[in-house]
Scaffold this active site. Structure first.
Site, PDB file in Angstrom:
ATOM      1  N   CYS A 235      -5.308   0.159  13.302  1.00 44.54           N
ATOM      2  CA  CYS A 235      -4.338   0.199  12.200  1.00 44.54           C
ATOM      3  C   CYS A 235      -3.832  -1.216  11.894  1.00 44.54           C
ATOM      4  CB  CYS A 235      -3.174   1.115  12.568  1.00 44.54           C
ATOM      5  SG  CYS A 235      -1.796   1.032  11.414  1.00 44.54           S
TER       6      CYS A 235
ATOM      7  N   HIS B  51      -0.072   3.482   7.561  1.00 43.25           N
ATOM      8  CA  HIS B  51       1.033   3.325   8.521  1.00 43.25           C
ATOM      9  C   HIS B  51       2.275   3.274   7.640  1.00 43.25           C
ATOM     10  CE1 HIS B  51       2.750   1.244  12.338  1.00 43.25           C
ATOM     11  NE2 HIS B  51       3.762   1.366  11.486  1.00 43.25           N
TER      12      HIS B  51
ATOM     13  N   HIS C  82       5.276   2.767   5.424  1.00 44.45           N
ATOM     14  CA  HIS C  82       5.968   1.523   5.074  1.00 44.45           C
ATOM     15  C   HIS C  82       6.845   1.745   3.859  1.00 44.45           C
ATOM     16  CE1 HIS C  82       1.943   1.581   3.330  1.00 44.45           C
ATOM     17  NE2 HIS C  82       2.433   0.982   2.266  1.00 44.45           N
TER      18      HIS C  82
HETATM   19  P1  AMP Z   1       0.500   0.830  -0.121  1.00 44.06           P
HETATM   20  O1  AMP Z   1      -0.416   0.829  -1.321  1.00 44.06           O
HETATM   21  O2  AMP Z   1       1.818   1.489  -0.393  1.00 44.06           O
HETATM   22  O3  AMP Z   1      -0.189   1.372   1.098  1.00 44.06           O
HETATM   23  O4  AMP Z   1       0.880  -0.668   0.135  1.00 44.06           O
HETATM   24  C1  AMP Z   1       0.187  -1.510   1.013  1.00 44.06           C
HETATM   25  C2  AMP Z   1       0.762  -2.885   0.820  1.00 44.06           C
HETATM   26  O5  AMP Z   1       0.381  -3.666   1.927  1.00 44.06           O
HETATM   27  C3  AMP Z   1       0.266  -3.614  -0.441  1.00 44.06           C
HETATM   28  O6  AMP Z   1       1.384  -3.940  -1.256  1.00 44.06           O
HETATM   29  C4  AMP Z   1      -0.436  -4.855   0.125  1.00 44.06           C
HETATM   30  O7  AMP Z   1      -0.240  -6.003  -0.684  1.00 44.06           O
HETATM   31  C5  AMP Z   1       0.217  -4.986   1.487  1.00 44.06           C
HETATM   32  N1  AMP Z   1      -0.565  -5.658   2.502  1.00 44.06           N
HETATM   33  C6  AMP Z   1      -1.851  -5.412   2.850  1.00 44.06           C
HETATM   34  N2  AMP Z   1      -2.211  -6.210   3.881  1.00 44.06           N
HETATM   35  C7  AMP Z   1      -1.130  -6.960   4.204  1.00 44.06           C
HETATM   36  C8  AMP Z   1      -0.870  -7.976   5.180  1.00 44.06           C
HETATM   37  N3  AMP Z   1      -1.809  -8.372   6.051  1.00 44.06           N
HETATM   38  N4  AMP Z   1       0.352  -8.547   5.207  1.00 44.06           N
HETATM   39  C9  AMP Z   1       1.301  -8.168   4.322  1.00 44.06           C
HETATM   40  N5  AMP Z   1       1.120  -7.200   3.388  1.00 44.06           N
HETATM   41  C10 AMP Z   1      -0.077  -6.614   3.325  1.00 44.06           C
HETATM   42 ZN    ZN Z   2      -0.150   1.857  12.714  1.00 46.97          ZN
END
Ligand code: AMP
Ligand code: ZN
Length: 116
Positions: free
Chosen positions: A4, A97, A99
């Site tokens: 993850c 995960h 968020h």
């Molecule tokens: P969601 O579409 O709600 O699952 O949002 C996932 C978010 O994670 C997106 O806004 C991405 O830009 C962000 N994201 C993906 N990888 C990373 C990372 N390594 N560090 C910070 N944000 C990330």
């Molecule tokens: Zn996780």
């Protein structure tokens, strides 16, 4: 969960721009910010989504929401913010995960965002 992405961020195996951390949550800047302030707030424990909450996950979720305003203010959104929790296929959740997106900035974020 070993595969993850956000668990790896919690474990420090993948770097992040950390803005807040305590015993059960971590906040870091979104890598592709949609607004001047765009922070992701996650539980350190792996919870896949709002669709898979266990009964005893409510406490940490409440503590996360209670922390959101302080994070937004500190990051430059002093007069409010928006929280978004994309959930599952229909919610177009990309990272499995849980968020909380905290989006804001000095100016209003605009109408409901098309895609975060
Ligand atoms: P969601 O579409 O709600 O699952 O949002 C996932 C978010 O994670 C997106 O806004 C991405 O830009 C962000 N994201 C993906 N990888 C990373 C990372 N390594 N560090 C910070 N944000 C990330
Ligand atoms: Zn996780």
């Amino acid at each position: 969960m070993s595969d993850c992405l956000f668990c790896k961020i919690v474990e420090g195996k993948i770097p992040s721009a950390k803005v807040y951390e305590d015993d059960d949550m971590l906040a870091f800047k979104d890598i592709a910010p949609a607004r001047p302030v765009h922070v992701l707030l996650i539980p350190k424990k792996h919870i896949t989504s709002l669709a898979t909450l266990a009964a005893d996950d409510a406490g940490v979720l409440g503590r996360m929401l209670a922390r959101a305003n302080a994070i937004a203010v500190e990051q430059g959104s002093p007069d409010g913010f928006r929280v978004i929790i994309n959930t599952g296929r229909v919610g177009q959740q990309e990272v499995p995960h849980l968020h909380i997106h905290i989006v804001g900035g000095p100016e209003p974020v605009g109408p409901m965002l098309k895609r975060i």
